[in-house]
Design an enzyme around this catalytic site. Structure first.
Site, PDB file in Angstrom:
ATOM      1  N   GLY A  78      48.629  47.454  36.715  1.00  0.00           N
ATOM      2  CA  GLY A  78      47.341  47.957  36.237  1.00  0.00           C
ATOM      3  C   GLY A  78      46.254  46.931  36.472  1.00  0.00           C
ATOM      4  O   GLY A  78      46.537  45.780  36.847  1.00  0.00           O
ATOM      5  N   LYS A  79      45.036  47.316  36.326  1.00  0.00           N
ATOM      6  CA  LYS A  79      43.914  46.362  36.406  1.00  0.00           C
ATOM      7  C   LYS A  79      42.686  47.019  35.813  1.00  0.00           C
ATOM      8  O   LYS A  79      42.541  48.249  35.866  1.00  0.00           O
ATOM      9  CB  LYS A  79      43.636  46.002  37.864  1.00  0.00           C
ATOM     10  CG  LYS A  79      42.880  44.697  38.058  1.00  0.00           C
ATOM     11  CD  LYS A  79      43.706  43.490  37.630  1.00  0.00           C
ATOM     12  CE  LYS A  79      43.594  42.301  38.486  1.00  0.00           C
ATOM     13  NZ  LYS A  79      44.606  41.303  38.361  1.00  0.00           N
TER      14      LYS A  79
END
Ligand code: NAD
Length: 423
Positions: free
Chosen positions: A109-110
Site C-alpha cells: 500500500g502507499k
C-alpha cells in the site's frame, strides 16, 4: 484477454512494465497477470485544514492498496507537492513485491497528501495529519492496511494519526501503523534497520564473490538515515569507505573515511549535514562520489541519480541500491552492458519494512524485544532473502533485479491462485 495497462505517469508505467516483463518471463497465467496489474483500492480524500491565519486550505490525500493477497497492505504516507494517485499506486505495487520478497505477511500500500510541509507550521501539520487519519480510518487497521512514515513524515505524524484513529475507535491501536517513536510503542533497532539491511546485502555479495570485506573499497552516496548506517555497518565489518556524500557534496579519502567523525559532524550540525567535513575528516572535497574508482557503490540518497548521463562514468563493479529507484531503466541498461552487478532496491532496502513487521508483531503481543534480538533477527532474515534471490538468479540465468521480481511475484501469484479472484 484483457488489454494490458499503460500509464502516462512514468513511475506507474515503469512499475507496470517491470511486472509484465517478469510475469511473461515466468510464463504467469494471464488471469493472474490481469488481477495483479490492478490495485484493489485507490481512494482519494479531501482534507480541509484551518491555517494559522484563519483561512481554510483543502488538501488532496490518497491511499492505495495494491494487494492484500498475503496479508494487510503495508506502506508509507508521504507529504510532498508531487504526491498524486498514480505515484501512490506505483509505490504501492513496489511495496507488494518488496513485502513478498521479504517473506513477511503483508501486501502493498502507499498513501500521501499533496502539500508542501516545509511552509506549514507544526499546528497546521497536526490538523492536516489528524483529518487525513480520520478520513482514511475506515480502510486502515492492524489487519487491513498498516501505514508508516515516508518522505517528510516521521514518528510525530504517526502519533497524530494513531491517536486520532484510536480516539475514534475508543481503544488504543498501536499496531495500526509502524514507525512510531521508541518512547511510544516503537522498536529499538528500527532507526538503523534499513542501512543495516543494505550493508548486510553488500557483505553477503562479497561472501558469494569470495572477497574479504577488509580487501574491499566502497562509496556511499547520501549520509541520511539509510546511507549513514549503511556506511557504519560496512565500516564495522572492515570495508574501507573511500567516499561519502550528501547535499553539501562529496568527500573522498583513498585511505578511508573516518565514519565515526562523519557521524559526529552531522550530529553537531542542526541541519544534519556534512558541512566542513573535509577539515575534521581530513579528506578531499569533491563534486560527486558516484565516479570514484572503488569496488562497491551504495547509492543511498534518492531516485534517478544513476541515469543515461551518469551511468557510463561509474567505475564500481557492484552496486547495492539503498535508495528507492536510484538507477533509471536507461542507466540500468548501460550498467548491464558494462557488466556491473546490481542488488536491487526492493531486496537491499527491505530491512526497513522487515523492521516495521517486527514493530507490528511486538505491538500485537504487547512485548518489547531488546535491540540485540531485533538486529539479530533482521540480519538473519536479510541473509536468507539475499541467498534466495542469488540462487534464483543463478538457476534461471537472469539478473538479480529480474530474479527478485520473479521470486516476489511467484509468492503472491501462488496465494492469489489458491484464494481465487474474490479477494
Ligand atoms: P534522508 O533524508 O535521511 O537522507 C537522504 C540523504 O541523501 C541526505 O544525506 C541528503 O543530504 C542526501 N542527498 C540528497 N540528494 C543528494 C544528492 N543528489 N547527492 C548526494 N546526496 C544527496 O533519507 P533516507 O531515509 O536515508 O532515504 C534515502 C533513500 O532511501 C530514499 O530513496 C528512500 O525512499 C529510501 N528508503 C528509505 C528507507 C528508510 O527506512 N529510511 C527505507 C527504504 C527506502
Amino acid at each position: 484477454m484483457q488489454e494490458r495497462r499503460k500509464s502516462t505517469n512514468v513511475l506507474l508505467d515503469t512499475a507496470l512494465q517491470e511486472f509484465y516483463g517478469a510475469a511473461d518471463e515466468m510464463g504467469l497465467d494471464e488471469k493472474l497477470i490481469a488481477v495483479l496489474s490492478h490495485s484493489e483500492r485507490r481512494i482519494q480524500v479531501s482534507i480541509p485544514v484551518e491555517m494559522d491565519d484563519g483561512s481554510v486550505n483543502v488538501f488532496e490525500g490518497y491511499r492505495v492498496q495494491h494487494s492484500t493477497a498475503l496479508g494487510p497492505s503495508k506502506g508509507g504516507i508521504r507529504y510532498d507537492v508531487e504526491v498524486d494517485m498514480d505515484e501512490c499506486e506505483a509505490l504501492a505495487i513496489l511495496m507488494t513485491w518488496k513485502c513478498s520478497l521479504a517473506g513477511i505477511p503483508y501486501g502493498g500500500g502507499k498513501g500521501g497528501i499533496a502539500c508542501d510541509p516545509s511552509v506549514m507550521s507544526k499546528k497546521e501539520k497536526e490538523r492536516m495529519s489528524r483529518t487525513y487519519g480520520a478520513r482514511i480510518s475506515p480502510i486502515v487497521g492492524k489487519w487491513s492496511d498498516i501505514p508508516a512514515p515516508d518522505m517528510n513524515t516521521g514518528g510525530q505524524e504517526m502519533v497524530w494519526i494513531m491517536d486520532t484513529i484510536s480516539k475514534m475507535r475508543g481503544e488504543l491501536e498501536p499496531a495500526l501503523l509502524t514507525g512510531k517513536p521508541v518512547s511510544y510503542w516503537g522498536s529499538r533497532g528500527r532507526h538503523e534497520a534499513t542501512g543495516r539491511g543494505v550493508a548486510t546485502c553488500g557483505l553477503e555479495l562479497m561472501k558469494e564473490l569470495g572477497k574479504r570485506p577488509d580487501k574491499i573499497t566502497a562509496i556511499v552516496q547520501g549520509f541520511g538515515n539509510v546511507g549513514s548506517y549503511t556506511a557504519k555497518t560496512l565500516n564495522d565489518a572492515g570495508v574501507k569507505i573511500v567516499g561519502i556524500s550528501d547535499v553539501t557534496g562529496g568527500y573522498y579519502s583513498p585511505d578511508g573515511i573516518d565514519i565515526r567523525k562523519a557521524f559526529e559532524c552531522v550530529h553537531s550540525n542542526p541541519k544534519r549535514i556534512l558541512t566542513g567535513f573535509e577539515k575534521v575528516g581530513n579528506c578531499e572535497k569533491i563534486d560527486d562520489v558516484l565516479f570514484i574508482d572503488a569496488d562497491f557503490l551504495f547509492p543511498c540518497a534518492r531516485d534517478g541519480v544513476i541515469n543515461r548521463k551518469t551511468a557510463p562514468n561509474i567505475k564500481a563493479s557492484y552496486i547495492v541500491e539503498g535508495a528507492n529507484g536510484p538507477i533509471t531503466p536507461e542507466g540500468d541498461n548501460i550498467l548491464a552492458s558494462n557488466g556491473v552487478m546490481i542488488v536491487p532496491d526492493f531486496l537491499a532496502n527491505s530491512g526497513g519494512v522487515i523492521g516495521s513487521y517486527f514493530e507490528w508483531a511486538q505491538n500485537l503481543q504487547g512485548v518489547f524485544w531488546t535491540e540485540e534480538e531485533y538486529n539479530n533477527k533482521l540480519v538473519h532474515i536479510m541473509k536468507g532473502n539475499f541467498r534466495r534471490v542469488w540462487d534464483y538468479a543463478e538457476a534461471r540465468h537472469v539478473t538479480m533485479r529480474r530474479a527478485a521480481s520473479m521470486a516476489a511475484i511467484e509468492r503472491v501469484a501462488e496465494v492469489v491462485a489458491m484464494r481465487g479472484t474474490f479477494l
